[in-house]
Design an enzyme around this catalytic site. Structure first.
Site, PDB file in Angstrom:
ATOM      1  N   LYS A 158       0.840  -1.211   0.000  1.00 58.13           N
ATOM      2  CA  LYS A 158       0.000   0.000   0.000  1.00 58.13           C
ATOM      3  C   LYS A 158       0.869   1.253   0.000  1.00 58.13           C
ATOM      4  CE  LYS A 158      -4.027  -1.858   2.496  1.00 58.13           C
ATOM      5  NZ  LYS A 158      -4.917  -1.699   3.662  1.00 58.13           N
ATOM      6  N   GLU A 200       1.379  -5.239   4.149  1.00 56.40           N
ATOM      7  CA  GLU A 200       0.417  -5.786   5.112  1.00 56.40           C
ATOM      8  C   GLU A 200       0.025  -7.195   4.711  1.00 56.40           C
ATOM      9  OE1 GLU A 200      -3.072  -3.302   5.200  1.00 56.40           O
ATOM     10  OE2 GLU A 200      -2.193  -1.922   6.660  1.00 56.40           O
ATOM     11  N   GLU A 275     -12.130   3.762   9.897  1.00 53.17           N
ATOM     12  CA  GLU A 275     -12.435   2.603   9.057  1.00 53.17           C
ATOM     13  C   GLU A 275     -11.717   1.377   9.591  1.00 53.17           C
ATOM     14  OE1 GLU A 275     -12.443   4.747   4.640  1.00 53.17           O
ATOM     15  OE2 GLU A 275     -11.235   2.977   5.014  1.00 53.17           O
ATOM     16  N   ASN A 290     -10.936   8.862   8.245  1.00 54.15           N
ATOM     17  CA  ASN A 290     -11.381   9.922   7.351  1.00 54.15           C
ATOM     18  C   ASN A 290     -11.685  11.158   8.186  1.00 54.15           C
ATOM     19  OD1 ASN A 290     -11.273   8.190   5.094  1.00 54.15           O
ATOM     20  ND2 ASN A 290     -13.230   7.322   5.706  1.00 54.15           N
ATOM     21  N   ARG A 292     -13.279  13.971   7.682  1.00 51.98           N
ATOM     22  CA  ARG A 292     -14.283  14.821   7.035  1.00 51.98           C
ATOM     23  C   ARG A 292     -15.678  14.277   7.345  1.00 51.98           C
ATOM     24  NH1 ARG A 292     -12.481  11.063   3.166  1.00 51.98           N
ATOM     25  NH2 ARG A 292     -14.188   9.660   2.583  1.00 51.98           N
ATOM     26  N   VAL A 295     -20.099  10.927   2.805  1.00 56.37           N
ATOM     27  CA  VAL A 295     -21.331  10.786   2.025  1.00 56.37           C
ATOM     28  C   VAL A 295     -22.395  10.065   2.859  1.00 56.37           C
ATOM     29  CG1 VAL A 295     -22.350   9.696  -0.021  1.00 56.37           C
ATOM     30  CG2 VAL A 295     -20.086  10.754  -0.183  1.00 56.37           C
ATOM     31  N   ARG A 338     -26.531   4.861  -3.177  1.00 59.35           N
ATOM     32  CA  ARG A 338     -25.999   6.011  -3.910  1.00 59.35           C
ATOM     33  C   ARG A 338     -26.531   5.983  -5.339  1.00 59.35           C
ATOM     34  NH1 ARG A 338     -19.808   7.284  -2.109  1.00 59.35           N
ATOM     35  NH2 ARG A 338     -20.053   6.721   0.086  1.00 59.35           N
TER      36      ARG A 338
HETATM   37  C1  MV4 Z   1      -6.999  -4.252   2.511  1.00 62.09           C
HETATM   38  C2  MV4 Z   1      -7.707  -5.376   2.017  1.00 62.09           C
HETATM   39  C3  MV4 Z   1      -7.265  -6.623   2.403  1.00 62.09           C
HETATM   40  N1  MV4 Z   1      -6.192  -6.755   3.215  1.00 62.09           N
HETATM   41  N2  MV4 Z   1      -5.931  -4.437   3.318  1.00 62.09           N
HETATM   42  C4  MV4 Z   1      -9.497  -0.916   0.155  1.00 62.09           C
HETATM   43  C5  MV4 Z   1      -9.613   0.531   0.442  1.00 62.09           C
HETATM   44  C6  MV4 Z   1      -8.639   0.868   1.492  1.00 62.09           C
HETATM   45  N3  MV4 Z   1      -9.297   1.556   2.562  1.00 62.09           N
HETATM   46  C7  MV4 Z   1      -8.058  -0.437   1.927  1.00 62.09           C
HETATM   47  N4  MV4 Z   1      -8.687  -1.475   1.157  1.00 62.09           N
HETATM   48  C8  MV4 Z   1      -8.409  -2.784   1.387  1.00 62.09           C
HETATM   49  N5  MV4 Z   1      -7.357  -3.014   2.213  1.00 62.09           N
HETATM   50  C9  MV4 Z   1      -5.565  -5.668   3.644  1.00 62.09           C
HETATM   51  N6  MV4 Z   1      -4.491  -5.830   4.435  1.00 62.09           N
HETATM   52  C10 MV4 Z   1      -8.781  -5.158   1.176  1.00 62.09           C
HETATM   53  C11 MV4 Z   1      -9.138  -3.870   0.845  1.00 62.09           C
HETATM   54  C12 MV4 Z   1     -10.222  -3.769  -0.054  1.00 62.09           C
HETATM   55  C13 MV4 Z   1     -11.475  -3.351   0.366  1.00 62.09           C
HETATM   56  C14 MV4 Z   1     -11.689  -2.969   1.675  1.00 62.09           C
HETATM   57  C15 MV4 Z   1     -12.928  -2.556   2.073  1.00 62.09           C
HETATM   58  C16 MV4 Z   1     -13.965  -2.525   1.152  1.00 62.09           C
HETATM   59  C17 MV4 Z   1     -13.769  -2.872  -0.152  1.00 62.09           C
HETATM   60  C18 MV4 Z   1     -12.524  -3.306  -0.565  1.00 62.09           C
HETATM   61  C19 MV4 Z   1     -12.342  -3.676  -1.893  1.00 62.09           C
HETATM   62  C20 MV4 Z   1     -11.113  -4.094  -2.289  1.00 62.09           C
HETATM   63  C21 MV4 Z   1     -10.059  -4.140  -1.385  1.00 62.09           C
END
Ligand code: MV4
Length: 449
Positions: A158, A200, A275, A290, A292, A295, A338
């Site tokens: 990330k 991660e 989150e 976040n 802010r 939505v 939405r």
């Molecule tokens: C992740 C994950 C799986 N494992 N991290 C997506 C947005 C950002 N806030 C982080 N996200 C994710 N992080 C780890 N270690 C999967 C996602 C992710 C996801 C998370 C929440 C809702 C939808 C998603 C769609 C794809 C990936």
């Protein structure tokens, strides 16, 4: 209390803030781009100032133009809404130096949470569970491979300045990890001007659970429960609901307490959202904060009866929170769909243009937050969200029934919208059972569920 506020935004959220101000007896100033002269926020505000041409960079992101509008109209505060300048620490600082209150957190709050690695480290020190991974920025592939083998594949790379899913890469073995790091770094450099990435453990079937908090300037922090935002497509949320259909009371309490701890650890002020990633076994981990209004704040308003935008304004004006945690009662269930000007039956292709036919749903438990009207032309320059259909029922089953009916009543044409997608989801057995994960939208589009 402020006597006049400028709203540095457009669309439904600009209207939402104007509505709160009207109920509080506060005068409003709208700012708008040349493409938004016919917008409802311009119509509904007491004053309006054109701040530039259509592209966001020249208007809604143009700090100099917005500050000039604020000076000319003599406002005491600016509400940034969501998106645009809402999480720009520099903008919050400029407001401060111009003696105009930024209705939101401090520049320090924004800056700290904007760096995902620093945010994670702060949470670890505060005792908030974090996703296992690298404790520092990845600077060579050998260290990364060692960490990956310790936490076990799959892993995810990330971007430190990322968030909202941008600049992420999943890797299942050493070879792929080495190349994922290189691509994630260059993507991060291009998107954020910062090539820092971290590692991660990757969770395959997570749910996205977030907790709303409010914090005043006197160190009081309360939570307003969680929202389940698992129904997303390409990191864009499509449906949000509260309470989450998968949390039991024990985990619900633990996740909310973790969110309050997170906010206190950074001396957070104003409305914020923490989150979490929820694993299939009920363990949860901090993902990001976040800084802010979001939505989906509306569903929290429906079940708590608290107007979050008014709370933001009162906190910014230096008021104490008027209630403690035990005073906050949660009633029933709320869901938001939405409504985007996108053709959900054709790859969610944007569908701007003139609205000729329009009928809004109504009746028991229905709320519609939207800036559209019959004869309005949706400009092609901005986000495609044109409204939010929110329902509130006595429980999830009741809310689902209201949503199904409201979606049937809803007419927007001839432009395409996400209404057909929502109708489809509200007939999907997995969704109706609450049994879905972040891959749900992909699955239904591939007709697998
Ligand atoms: C992740 C994950 C799986 N494992 N991290 C997506 C947005 C950002 N806030 C982080 N996200 C994710 N992080 C780890 N270690 C999967 C996602 C992710 C996801 C998370 C929440 C809702 C939808 C998603 C769609 C794809 C990936």
């Amino acid at each position: 209390m402020f006597s006049k506020i400028l709203i540095a935004n457009r669309g439904e959220i600009a209207l939402r803030v104007i509505r709160a101000c009207k109920e509080m007896g506060i005068k409003t100033v709208a700012v708008y781009s040349q493409a938004d002269a016919d917008s409802l926020h311009v119509e509904f505000a007491d004053e309006a100032v054109c701040i530039g041409p259509a592209p966001s960079a020249a208007s809604y992101l143009n700090i100099a133009a917005i500050m000039s509008a604020a000076e000319i109209t003599d406002v005491e505060a600016i509400h940034p809404g969501y998106g645009f300048l809402s999480e720009n620490a520099h903008f919050a600082e400029i407001c401060e130096s111009c003696h105009i209150t930024f209705i939101g957190p401090t520049p320090e709050n924004i800056r700290l949470m904007g760096d995902k690695m620093i945010a994670k480290d702060t949470m670890r020190k505060a005792g908030v569970p974090i996703i296992p991974g690298s404790k520092a920025v990845i600077d060579n592939k050998d260290d990364a491979i060692k960490i990956a083998n310790k936490i076990k594949y799959p892993v995810i790379v990330k971007a430190s300045s990322g968030g909202g899913g941008k600049g992420m890469r999943v890797a299942h073995n050493d070879v792929r990890l080495a190349s994922s790091i290189i691509t994630a770094q260059s993507e991060a450099e291009v998107s954020f001007g910062n090539a820092n990435v971290y590692l991660e453990k990757y969770f395959e079937k997570p749910r996205h659970i977030e907790v709303q908090i409010l914090a005043d300037k006197f160190g009081h922090v309360v939570h307003l429960g969680e929202r389940d935002c698992t129904v997303q497509r390409r990191h864009q949320k499509l449906i949000e609901e509260t309470p989450s259909p998968v949390l039991n009371q024990k985990i619900r309490k633990k996740i909310a307490e973790a969110a309050v701890r997170a906010a206190k650890a950074v001396n957070y002020i104003n409305a914020g959202t923490i989150e979490f990633l929820l694993d299939t076994d009920g363990t949860f981990y901090f993902m990001e904060m976040n800084t802010r209004i979001q939505v989906e704040h509306t569903i929290t308003e429906m079940v708590t009866g608290i107007d979050l935008v008014k709370e933001q304004i009162k906190i910014a004006a230096g008021r104490k929170l008027e209630y403690s945690q035990d005073d906050i009662k949660f009633e029933g269930a709320a869901i938001e769909c939405r409504i985007n000007a996108e053709d959900s039956e054709n790859g969610f292709m944007p569908s701007p243009g003139k609205i000729e036919n329009l009928h809004f749903p109504g009746g028991r438990g229905v709320r519609l937050d939207s800036h559209i009207y019959s004869g309005y032309t949706i400009p092609p320059f901005y986000d495609s969200m044109i409204g939010k259909l929110i329902v509130h029922g006595k429980d999830r089953q009741d809310a689902i029934k209201i949503m199904q009916r409201a979606l049937e009543e809803f007419v927007i044409g001839p432009i395409k919208t996400t209404i057909p997608f929502h109708k489809f989801v509200f007939n999907n057995p997995q969704f109706l059972r609450g049994n879905y994960y972040t891959n749900f939208v992909e699955q239904i589009l591939e007709k697998k569920v």
